[in-house]
Design a protein around this motif. Structure first.
Motif, PDB file in Angstrom:
ATOM      1  N   LEU A  15       0.847  -1.194   0.000  1.00 30.60           N
ATOM      2  CA  LEU A  15       0.000   0.000   0.000  1.00 30.60           C
ATOM      3  C   LEU A  15       0.884   1.246   0.000  1.00 30.60           C
ATOM      4  O   LEU A  15       1.773   1.384   0.831  1.00 30.60           O
ATOM      5  CB  LEU A  15      -0.898   0.012   1.251  1.00 30.60           C
ATOM      6  N   GLU A  16       0.643   2.145  -0.919  1.00 33.84           N
ATOM      7  CA  GLU A  16       1.464   3.365  -1.069  1.00 33.84           C
ATOM      8  C   GLU A  16       0.526   4.569  -1.233  1.00 33.84           C
ATOM      9  O   GLU A  16      -0.343   4.550  -2.093  1.00 33.84           O
ATOM     10  CB  GLU A  16       2.397   3.208  -2.275  1.00 33.84           C
ATOM     11  N   ARG A  17       0.784   5.602  -0.423  1.00 36.27           N
ATOM     12  CA  ARG A  17      -0.130   6.758  -0.460  1.00 36.27           C
ATOM     13  C   ARG A  17      -0.028   7.564  -1.752  1.00 36.27           C
ATOM     14  O   ARG A  17      -0.954   8.234  -2.160  1.00 36.27           O
ATOM     15  CB  ARG A  17       0.127   7.668   0.736  1.00 36.27           C
ATOM     16  N   GLY A  18       1.148   7.517  -2.391  1.00 41.18           N
ATOM     17  CA  GLY A  18       1.335   8.291  -3.627  1.00 41.18           C
ATOM     18  C   GLY A  18       1.636   7.354  -4.786  1.00 41.18           C
ATOM     19  O   GLY A  18       0.982   6.337  -4.968  1.00 41.18           O
ATOM     20  N   LEU A  34      22.063  10.914  -5.334  1.00 35.76           N
ATOM     21  CA  LEU A  34      22.363   9.965  -4.267  1.00 35.76           C
ATOM     22  C   LEU A  34      23.811  10.169  -3.844  1.00 35.76           C
ATOM     23  O   LEU A  34      24.669  10.486  -4.672  1.00 35.76           O
ATOM     24  CB  LEU A  34      22.178   8.525  -4.736  1.00 35.76           C
ATOM     25  N   LEU A  35      24.080   9.961  -2.576  1.00 36.42           N
ATOM     26  CA  LEU A  35      25.478  10.011  -2.122  1.00 36.42           C
ATOM     27  C   LEU A  35      26.101   8.624  -2.200  1.00 36.42           C
ATOM     28  O   LEU A  35      27.291   8.449  -1.964  1.00 36.42           O
ATOM     29  CB  LEU A  35      25.580  10.621  -0.718  1.00 36.42           C
ATOM     30  N   THR A  36      25.302   7.632  -2.519  1.00 32.03           N
ATOM     31  CA  THR A  36      25.813   6.275  -2.733  1.00 32.03           C
ATOM     32  C   THR A  36      26.001   6.065  -4.237  1.00 32.03           C
ATOM     33  O   THR A  36      25.136   6.450  -5.029  1.00 32.03           O
ATOM     34  CB  THR A  36      24.809   5.244  -2.179  1.00 32.03           C
ATOM     35  N   PRO A  37      27.144   5.478  -4.641  1.00 36.91           N
ATOM     36  CA  PRO A  37      27.380   5.291  -6.081  1.00 36.91           C
ATOM     37  C   PRO A  37      26.365   4.340  -6.725  1.00 36.91           C
ATOM     38  O   PRO A  37      25.715   3.552  -6.029  1.00 36.91           O
ATOM     39  CB  PRO A  37      28.787   4.680  -6.136  1.00 36.91           C
ATOM     40  N   SER A 371      21.249  -0.357   6.989  1.00 37.82           N
ATOM     41  CA  SER A 371      19.795  -0.592   6.923  1.00 37.82           C
ATOM     42  C   SER A 371      18.998   0.570   6.348  1.00 37.82           C
ATOM     43  O   SER A 371      17.959   0.351   5.737  1.00 37.82           O
ATOM     44  CB  SER A 371      19.241  -0.909   8.317  1.00 37.82           C
ATOM     45  N   ALA A 372      19.445   1.811   6.570  1.00 42.18           N
ATOM     46  CA  ALA A 372      18.650   2.945   6.080  1.00 42.18           C
ATOM     47  C   ALA A 372      19.046   3.348   4.659  1.00 42.18           C
ATOM     48  O   ALA A 372      18.530   4.322   4.122  1.00 42.18           O
ATOM     49  CB  ALA A 372      18.776   4.135   7.022  1.00 42.18           C
ATOM     50  N   LEU A 373      19.972   2.604   4.056  1.00 42.33           N
ATOM     51  CA  LEU A 373      20.329   2.863   2.660  1.00 42.33           C
ATOM     52  C   LEU A 373      19.507   1.946   1.751  1.00 42.33           C
ATOM     53  O   LEU A 373      19.091   0.858   2.173  1.00 42.33           O
ATOM     54  CB  LEU A 373      21.814   2.573   2.417  1.00 42.33           C
ATOM     55  N   ILE A 374      19.331   2.348   0.512  1.00 44.68           N
ATOM     56  CA  ILE A 374      18.648   1.494  -0.462  1.00 44.68           C
ATOM     57  C   ILE A 374      19.347   0.131  -0.475  1.00 44.68           C
ATOM     58  O   ILE A 374      18.716  -0.920  -0.492  1.00 44.68           O
ATOM     59  CB  ILE A 374      18.698   2.141  -1.868  1.00 44.68           C
ATOM     60  N   ASP A 375      20.665   0.164  -0.416  1.00 42.34           N
ATOM     61  CA  ASP A 375      21.475  -1.045  -0.492  1.00 42.34           C
ATOM     62  C   ASP A 375      21.278  -1.969   0.718  1.00 42.34           C
ATOM     63  O   ASP A 375      21.625  -3.140   0.660  1.00 42.34           O
ATOM     64  CB  ASP A 375      22.960  -0.640  -0.584  1.00 42.34           C
ATOM     65  N   VAL A 417       3.067  -1.792   4.228  1.00 43.08           N
ATOM     66  CA  VAL A 417       2.731  -0.374   4.108  1.00 43.08           C
ATOM     67  C   VAL A 417       3.963   0.345   3.609  1.00 43.08           C
ATOM     68  O   VAL A 417       4.984   0.369   4.268  1.00 43.08           O
ATOM     69  CB  VAL A 417       2.335   0.203   5.486  1.00 43.08           C
ATOM     70  N   LYS A 418       3.888   0.936   2.434  1.00 38.61           N
ATOM     71  CA  LYS A 418       5.046   1.613   1.849  1.00 38.61           C
ATOM     72  C   LYS A 418       4.840   3.089   1.853  1.00 38.61           C
ATOM     73  O   LYS A 418       3.899   3.584   1.321  1.00 38.61           O
ATOM     74  CB  LYS A 418       5.227   1.143   0.417  1.00 38.61           C
TER      75      LYS A 418
HETATM   76  C1  LIG Z   1      17.722  13.748   1.692  1.00 40.10           C
HETATM   77  C2  LIG Z   1      17.922  12.273   1.672  1.00 40.10           C
HETATM   78  C3  LIG Z   1      18.936  11.722   0.902  1.00 40.10           C
HETATM   79  C4  LIG Z   1      19.155  10.352   0.883  1.00 40.10           C
HETATM   80  N1  LIG Z   1      20.166   9.852   0.112  1.00 40.10           N
HETATM   81  C5  LIG Z   1      20.362   8.522   0.058  1.00 40.10           C
HETATM   82  C6  LIG Z   1      21.386   7.954  -0.769  1.00 40.10           C
HETATM   83  O1  LIG Z   1      22.153   8.669  -1.384  1.00 40.10           O
HETATM   84  N2  LIG Z   1      21.494   6.608  -0.836  1.00 40.10           N
HETATM   85  C7  LIG Z   1      20.674   5.768  -0.132  1.00 40.10           C
HETATM   86  O2  LIG Z   1      20.825   4.559  -0.250  1.00 40.10           O
HETATM   87  N3  LIG Z   1      19.724   6.284   0.677  1.00 40.10           N
HETATM   88  C8  LIG Z   1      19.549   7.624   0.791  1.00 40.10           C
HETATM   89  N4  LIG Z   1      18.583   8.137   1.613  1.00 40.10           N
HETATM   90  C9  LIG Z   1      17.821   7.240   2.450  1.00 40.10           C
HETATM   91  C10 LIG Z   1      16.640   6.761   1.647  1.00 40.10           C
HETATM   92  O3  LIG Z   1      15.534   7.555   1.950  1.00 40.10           O
HETATM   93  C11 LIG Z   1      16.388   5.353   1.952  1.00 40.10           C
HETATM   94  O4  LIG Z   1      17.477   4.590   1.508  1.00 40.10           O
HETATM   95  C12 LIG Z   1      15.172   4.786   1.249  1.00 40.10           C
HETATM   96  O5  LIG Z   1      14.305   5.771   0.805  1.00 40.10           O
HETATM   97  C13 LIG Z   1      14.423   3.942   2.214  1.00 40.10           C
HETATM   98  O6  LIG Z   1      13.328   3.421   1.542  1.00 40.10           O
HETATM   99  P1  LIG Z   1      11.994   3.116   2.296  1.00 40.10           P
HETATM  100  O7  LIG Z   1      11.129   2.459   1.297  1.00 40.10           O
HETATM  101  O8  LIG Z   1      12.274   2.426   3.578  1.00 40.10           O
HETATM  102  O9  LIG Z   1      11.426   4.556   2.734  1.00 40.10           O
HETATM  103  P2  LIG Z   1      10.830   5.704   1.826  1.00 40.10           P
HETATM  104  O10 LIG Z   1      11.602   5.870   0.580  1.00 40.10           O
HETATM  105  O11 LIG Z   1      10.663   6.883   2.732  1.00 40.10           O
HETATM  106  O12 LIG Z   1       9.406   5.144   1.419  1.00 40.10           O
HETATM  107  C14 LIG Z   1       8.334   5.075   2.314  1.00 40.10           C
HETATM  108  C15 LIG Z   1       7.050   5.104   1.509  1.00 40.10           C
HETATM  109  O13 LIG Z   1       5.940   4.941   2.387  1.00 40.10           O
HETATM  110  C16 LIG Z   1       4.889   5.762   1.970  1.00 40.10           C
HETATM  111  N5  LIG Z   1       4.017   6.023   3.128  1.00 40.10           N
HETATM  112  C17 LIG Z   1       4.340   6.668   4.279  1.00 40.10           C
HETATM  113  N6  LIG Z   1       3.286   6.697   5.107  1.00 40.10           N
HETATM  114  C18 LIG Z   1       2.276   6.044   4.471  1.00 40.10           C
HETATM  115  C19 LIG Z   1       0.921   5.757   4.815  1.00 40.10           C
HETATM  116  N7  LIG Z   1       0.388   6.135   6.002  1.00 40.10           N
HETATM  117  N8  LIG Z   1       0.162   5.066   3.923  1.00 40.10           N
HETATM  118  C20 LIG Z   1       0.679   4.678   2.740  1.00 40.10           C
HETATM  119  N9  LIG Z   1       1.949   4.951   2.361  1.00 40.10           N
HETATM  120  C21 LIG Z   1       2.731   5.610   3.221  1.00 40.10           C
HETATM  121  C22 LIG Z   1       5.577   7.014   1.444  1.00 40.10           C
HETATM  122  O14 LIG Z   1       4.763   7.711   0.543  1.00 40.10           O
HETATM  123  C23 LIG Z   1       6.832   6.442   0.802  1.00 40.10           C
HETATM  124  O15 LIG Z   1       6.689   6.215  -0.564  1.00 40.10           O
HETATM  125  C24 LIG Z   1      18.337   9.511   1.662  1.00 40.10           C
HETATM  126  C25 LIG Z   1      17.310  10.051   2.439  1.00 40.10           C
HETATM  127  C26 LIG Z   1      17.106  11.411   2.444  1.00 40.10           C
HETATM  128  C27 LIG Z   1      15.997  11.986   3.305  1.00 40.10           C
END
Ligand SMILES: Cc1cc2nc3c(=O)[nH]c(=O)nc-3n(C[C@H](O)[C@H](O)[C@H](O)COP(=O)(O)OP(=O)(O)OC[C@H]3O[C@@H](n4cnc5c(N)ncnc54)[C@H](O)[C@@H]3O)c2cc1C
Length: 418
Positions: A15-18, A34-37, A371-375, A417-418
């Motif tokens: 489920l994704e809000r956008g 991205l700051l990651t290559p 863990s907080a990186l895409i990788d 929930v994404k």
């Molecule tokens: C400024 C910035 C720069 C970054 N640069 C890097 C980088 O260079 N390399 C890297 O690896 N990582 C980077 N990151 C970290 C990056 O955000 C994470 O790696 C990645 O986005 C984590 O993915 P995620 O799916 O967990 O979270 P998110 O990408 O935040 O995705 C969460 C999703 O959940 C959805 N959502 C939230 N609440 C709800 C709800 N109630 N109902 C339905 N949908 C909801 C949102 O719309 C969103 O699409 C950066 C982060 C920031 C803020």
């Protein structure tokens, strides 16, 4: 996580809000890369195959990358579906959205670590003539008024934003708290390459002495610049940015007060950088990379003026904008489970939440340093999907149609929930 659940034939929806990659579309500034290559955004079964593995993705490239992954794995997506509440039922969980309701036995909370920009309470005392913008709202210097800009926060977001605003011709004052300095390249390779190869990014949460502290450590002061340059405080003062200490408060009459710890903060940051590079050198020596990437080329210490100012009158008209680059936090306003700690963060053990069948993804140092990186998502999803599968298998009240929209009979076991 969706890919890992599919590999285990676990019926689920995302489920994704956008739209897919919503945060990358709506919450990042225009010039961000991205700051990651490129090579370092590895997702389960999906990697980079272009001709610039060491480059850094622009935002449109990140969006295209995540979109193509969703397509490649045929993720069962429900976009434009906002989760309004998650509550426990007798047999599992009820997920209420602005579209329909879902019942499920397991839930993965992957709603992001950076939903809300953190702004200190004393921001309300900033004179109304000064525009206040968070790093989440900031797009480009052209949207700012002419005149001085105070950027608060000197981690990855603050330093990058300060750099481009100073280069736009506006005078920038950068308020510097705790930060972690890092060279973009070291001994001929990207710092991320060394941290990946030496296993720094794979360090596990249960190997760390003070994991609560490790989860609060700010992001490395890195930027994905096309010229692969290091963006540290020396680079910023070199183009005219003025450094002040951590913004400790704003008085009722509009005086910004800066901590006197700037020199210490910078010395500490230099020390931490040296320790990281020492560790890399040790690993290089032990693993036959000692001659491969060139000699250890250490950066000179951070330059800080002798007595940086401890205050600044915000009423003089010199500062027209304050940018808050003071970090982000998740939004759990929709979570109706008793799993939050005193600080409003979810209690979990490496992503296994203190409510059976609930899992967490995407948080700082959730299971590993990456863990907080895409990788980092892939390894965490592999671990947590294994736990989730075992939970579903071992559940004493296992139902066949365990997750379904309340007005549908199609069975589905878990909701992500994404
Ligand atoms: C400024 C910035 C720069 C970054 N640069 C890097 C980088 O260079 N390399 C890297 O690896 N990582 C980077 N990151 C970290 C990056 O955000 C994470 O790696 C990645 O986005 C984590 O993915 P995620 O799916 O967990 O979270 P998110 O990408 O935040 O995705 C969460 C999703 O959940 C959805 N959502 C939230 N609440 C709800 C709800 N109630 N109902 C339905 N949908 C909801 C949102 O719309 C969103 O699409 C950066 C982060 C920031 C803020």
């Amino acid at each position: 996580m969706s890919r890992c659940l599919a590999d285990r034939s676990i019926d689920h929806v995302v489920l994704e809000r956008g739209e897919v990659a919503h945060t990358w579309r709506t919450e990042r500034w225009d010039s961000l890369r991205l700051l990651t290559p490129n090579w370092q955004s590895r997702l389960p079964g999906f990697g980079y195959h272009g001709d610039d593995p060491d480059g850094y993705r622009t935002m449109p490239e990140v969006i295209a990358f995540i979109e193509s992954y969703a397509k490649a794995i045929s993720a069962p997506l429900r976009t434009h579906t906002t989760v309004a509440s998650l509550s426990a039922t007798e047999t599992g969980y009820l997920v209420s959205t602005d579209q329909d309701d879902w019942r499920c036995r397991a839930v993965v909370l992957a709603s992001g670590a950076c939903n809300i920009a953190q702004v200190p309470a004393f921001a309300s005392l900033v004179p109304p003539s000064i525009a206040q913008v968070t790093a989440q709202q900031y797009r480009n210097p052209g949207e700012l008024a002419d005149g001085g800009v105070l950027v608060v926060g000197a981690s990855a977001s603050g330093t990058q934003i300060a750099h481009e605003i100073q280069r736009s011709g506006r005078a920038v004052v950068l308020s510097v708290g705790e930060h972690i300095r890092a060279p973009r390249a070291y001994r001929g390779k990207d710092l991320e390459w060394w941290m990946d190869a030496a296993g720094v990014l794979d360090q596990r949460y249960d190997e760390i002495e003070d994991i609560a502290r490790a989860r609060r450590v700010p992001s490395l002061q890195l930027a994905g610049t096309p010229d692969r340059s290091t963006l540290d405080l020396n680079a910023l003062t070199g183009i005219g940015v003025k450094l002040v200490g951590r913004l400790a408060g704003v008085t009722k009459d509009g005086m910004a007060q800066f901590a006197g710890s700037l020199r210490n903060m910078c010395a500490l940051s230099d020390l931490k950088m040296r320790r990281l590079l020492d560790l890399i050198d040790e690993w290089a020596c032990a693993n036959g990379f000692d001659d491969a990437g060139g000699p250890p080329d250490r950066l000179p210490p951070t330059r800080v003026e002798e007595a940086p100012p401890l205050g600044m009158d915000l009423t003089t008209g010199e500062i027209k904008t304050i940018i808050w680059a003071t970090g982000y936090r998740p939004d759990y306003s929709w979570l109706e489970l008793p799993v939050l700690d005193r600080k409003g963060m979810i209690r979990h053990d490496g992503g296994v939440v203190a409510s059976p069948g609930v899992y967490l993804m995407g948080m700082q140092f959730l299971r590993r340093r990456k863990s907080a990186l895409i990788d980092g998502a892939g390894d965490d999803a592999r671990d947590l999907s294994a736990h989730l599968a075992a939970y579903l298998d071992g559940h004493p009240t296992r139902m066949v149609a365990s997750c379904a929209r309340t007005n549908e009979s199609a069975p589905s076991k878990s909701v992500s929930v994404k």
